[in-house]
Design an enzyme around this catalytic site. Sequence first.
Site, PDB file in Angstrom:
ATOM      1  N   TYR A   1       0.825  -1.217   0.000  1.00  0.00           N
ATOM      2  CA  TYR A   1       0.000   0.000   0.000  1.00  0.00           C
ATOM      3  C   TYR A   1       0.856   1.264   0.000  1.00  0.00           C
ATOM      4  CZ  TYR A   1      -3.903  -3.070   1.020  1.00  0.00           C
ATOM      5  OH  TYR A   1      -4.849  -4.064   0.958  1.00  0.00           O
TER       6      TYR A   1
ATOM      7  N   LYS B   1       4.150 -14.618   4.871  1.00  0.00           N
ATOM      8  CA  LYS B   1       4.394 -15.527   3.739  1.00  0.00           C
ATOM      9  C   LYS B   1       5.912 -15.584   3.540  1.00  0.00           C
ATOM     10  CE  LYS B   1       2.781 -17.977   0.235  1.00  0.00           C
ATOM     11  NZ  LYS B   1       1.961 -19.182   0.384  1.00  0.00           N
TER      12      LYS B   1
ATOM     13  N   ASP C   1      -1.844 -18.288   3.901  1.00  0.00           N
ATOM     14  CA  ASP C   1      -2.849 -19.144   3.244  1.00  0.00           C
ATOM     15  C   ASP C   1      -3.381 -20.190   4.228  1.00  0.00           C
ATOM     16  OD1 ASP C   1      -0.151 -19.747   3.009  1.00  0.00           O
ATOM     17  OD2 ASP C   1      -0.346 -20.948   1.206  1.00  0.00           O
TER      18      ASP C   1
ATOM     19  N   ASP D   1      -5.742  -6.649   5.512  1.00  0.00           N
ATOM     20  CA  ASP D   1      -6.929  -6.206   4.786  1.00  0.00           C
ATOM     21  C   ASP D   1      -7.814  -7.411   4.466  1.00  0.00           C
ATOM     22  OD1 ASP D   1      -8.625  -4.580   3.433  1.00  0.00           O
ATOM     23  OD2 ASP D   1      -7.247  -4.037   1.822  1.00  0.00           O
TER      24      ASP D   1
END
Length: 334
Positions: free
Chosen positions: A123, A170, A203, A227
Amino acid sequence: MHRVTLIRGDGSGPDITAATLKVIEATGVDIMWDEVVAGEDALSQKGTPLPQEVLDSIQKNGVALKGPLTTPVGTGFRSVNVALRQNLGLYTNLRPAKSYPGVNSLFKNIDLIVVRENTEDLYSGVEHMVGKDAAESIKIITREASHKIVKFAFEYAIKHSRQKVTAVHKANILKYSDGLFLEEARSVAQNYPQIEFEERIVDNMCMQLVQKPENYDVMVMPNLYGDIVSDLCAGLVGGLGLAPGANIGDEAAVFEPVHGSAPKYAGMDKVNPTAMILSAVLLMEHLGEFEVARKIEDSLAEVIAKGSKVTYDLGGEAKTSEMAEAIVEKIKTR
Ligand code: NAD
């Protein structure tokens, strides 16, 4: 007495703000509202959607209650919501997701806190085309911002008697950026031996949240995962109409629902005021008004559980103001 900046917002913002103010007033808490105008009304009245006096007021008072503000898609002015977060250094986005009996959801007894980094990651706005047929977006993760957000999550856990913090990442693929976030999370966790710490790849986190949400408590993560995961959590508890939020920095905090201005319902006294009222509950806790916060939340929960004075999205026919009135009546009995 507390002085709090008030922004009513665009679209259906004024309806849910009026409902929330009624509920707060019923508790008798001593608040002086410093009302300022931002968004579409400010643009037409003052030529800018974010007049300097809005920032000045929040900086002076240190706290704001804010309705959602519209951002035109594709053209027009840039997001006032993002500008507020950047200008005021609101590096934490706090998004609780809690089940309330009476809400139609497959999931029960959810009580999760998403702590989302609010200023960097994908972002940061660093994007460009590489030739005609490729594009590049830069993901920025800094040690400083990672440290601050993980520290916030642990401090929040202690203050609110939570048991566990899960760092979401991740880092198996993004070894540098998420690797740095994870390294910092592990390092901060060592300062809080009284709180359990664990790590989840994002995930797997999403799957686990749907299969075993009861295993999680406070989760902390970079901006993009925050988000997405926070909307997943909002879905577990019945949708955006029930999702409160807070943007918190060292100098100021802005409390607002997660949802947007729902412009198609503007002025119809129709949308659910719950997310905004729960944002006010977070505001009361921030101000140290814990008894007021409990009174509001318990009264709201009773109205939702009863189900006769709730808005359309909760299966009822009540208007925004009627739902607020029902909550006020409950507050008066406490
Ligand atoms: P939205 O959240 O405003 O509305 C999407 C749909 O969700 C609505 O049409 C409605 O069906 C439902 N909904 C939302 N809030 C509800 C409530 N309180 N009660 C019942 N149903 C509700 O999302 P959008 O349509 O994508 O965005 C509208 C505008 O809001 C855009 O300009 C967007 O930029 C802005 N926005 C602002 C904020 C903010 O102020 N923080 C956040 C998100 C979006």
